[in-house]
Design a protein around this motif. Structure first.
Motif, mmCIF file in Angstrom:
data_model
loop_
_atom_site.group_PDB
_atom_site.id
_atom_site.type_symbol
_atom_site.label_atom_id
_atom_site.label_comp_id
_atom_site.label_asym_id
_atom_site.label_seq_id
_atom_site.Cartn_x
_atom_site.Cartn_y
_atom_site.Cartn_z
ATOM 1 N N ASP A 111 0.828 -1.209 0.000
ATOM 2 C CA ASP A 111 0.000 0.000 0.000
ATOM 3 C C ASP A 111 0.861 1.256 0.000
ATOM 4 O O ASP A 111 0.541 2.241 -0.682
ATOM 5 N N LYS A 118 -2.200 6.470 -6.023
ATOM 6 C CA LYS A 118 -3.577 6.791 -5.639
ATOM 7 C C LYS A 118 -3.818 8.296 -5.672
ATOM 8 O O LYS A 118 -4.887 8.761 -6.085
ATOM 9 N N HIS A 150 -1.531 -7.795 -4.727
ATOM 10 C CA HIS A 150 -2.227 -6.700 -4.053
ATOM 11 C C HIS A 150 -2.110 -5.408 -4.857
ATOM 12 O O HIS A 150 -3.105 -4.691 -5.060
ATOM 13 N N LYS A 154 -5.213 -3.244 -6.667
ATOM 14 C CA LYS A 154 -5.512 -1.858 -6.297
ATOM 15 C C LYS A 154 -5.477 -0.938 -7.516
ATOM 16 O O LYS A 154 -6.374 -0.121 -7.699
ATOM 17 N N GLU A 157 -8.504 -1.232 -9.658
ATOM 18 C CA GLU A 157 -9.652 -0.538 -9.079
ATOM 19 C C GLU A 157 -9.620 0.954 -9.379
ATOM 20 O O GLU A 157 -10.674 1.584 -9.544
#
Length: 296
Positions: A111, A118, A150, A154, A157
């Motif tokens: 992340d 992001k 992962h 992400k 998405e």
């Protein structure tokens, strides 16, 4: 043969190269200007790392990425933005206790590797598809299957296309598995990375083997480093691929002549045109790669 070639320019990278060329961009303004320069020379995609403006060393500061992206977008220059998501995977074992991290280690979560992705939402981000020994020292780049799955999930998405960077055949094997598992949107996008110690060697034979292991519907590009940048670009185009050039991979235009990013793009455009092809625009690249903002 590829007659409609997508050119990516990797404008700065993470290596300690500023000391070898004053043309390597360091500050957010310099990096943004380099991306704009590359686009005006014919690059459809700018692959972007950031650096600490004070030291010139590689950085993963989201604020620096945001400033670079904002500068490029505010310029009105049409170029597809491709941000690295490879920072934060460096492991250097401690000399006295190899079970512990030593100086130079920078390991973060999946992340955390995506914070700037992001925030900026580029059209593309890189996804280094496996672990690799980097150079002759103890530096290991670590990218495990759970981390990659992962990250792939992400960015899908968020509508960001992962450019799956593959440095050897095992990386292609795992990337294909992610495609099979539905983690990668069609068409899957690959970057064949050649010549980095100690990944696959930069040769026509190696390029063909790796290209032949890609999914049939894949969009793919390739590059070589240093003096092999242009020869491998020609080989990639002849085999039907897209190309990457730029100061991340090579500092020289000719023997003894330091290059700028724009000069490297201009040189590869000349090669493509002499082979009978052309460099496509950023909007054409979005359509071909099915990126956000591309024509359906």
């Amino acid at each position: 043969m590829n007659y409609e070639v997508i050119i990516t320019c990797a404008v700065t990278g993470a290596g300690d190269t500023r000391g070898r060329s004053p043309h390597v961009p360091v500050t957010p303004k310099e990096i943004a200007d380099a991306a704009i320069e590359a686009a005006k020379a014919g690059a459809a995609i700018a692959h972007i790392h950031v650096r600490d403006p004070e030291t010139g060393k590689a950085s993963r500061d989201p604020k620096l990425f945001k400033e670079v992206v904002d500068r490029v977008r505010d310029s009105g220059t049409d170029v597809v933005i491709n941000l690295t998501a490879g920072m934060g995977g460096d492991w250097v074992p401690d000399a006295d206790n190899p079970a512990m991290p030593g100086p130079g280690t920078d390991m973060i979560s999946a992340d955390d590797r995506l914070i700037h992705i992001k925030q900026c939402l580029p059209e593309i981000c890189s996804l280094d598809c496996g672990t690799l020994n980097f150079g002759d020292g103890d530096n290991i780049y670590i990218s495990t299957p759970p981390t990659l799955r992962h990250m792939a999930q992400k960015v899908r998405e968020w509508g960001v296309k992962p450019e799956m960077e593959v440095f050897e055949l095992g990386h292609i094997r795992f990337a294909r598995q992610m495609v099979k598992e539905g983690l990668i949107a069609d068409p899957p996008m690959f970057q064949i990375c050649l010549g980095i110690p100690w990944g696959a060697d930069q040769s026509v034979d190696t390029l063909k083997v790796m290209k032949d292991h890609l999914p049939q519907d894949a969009s793919w590009a390739g590059f070589g480093i240093s003096r092999m940048q242009m020869p491998m670009a020609a080989a990639v185009v002849a085999m039907g691929g897209n190309v990457r050039v730029g100061l991340e991979d090579n500092l020289m235009l000719d023997r003894g002549v330091l290059a700028t990013n724009g000069q490297l793009v201009t040189r590869v455009v000349e090669i493509i045109e002499r082979m009978g092809g052309r460099a496509v625009t950023a909007q054409e690249a979005r359509t071909k790669l099915k990126l956000r903002g591309g024509d359906s």
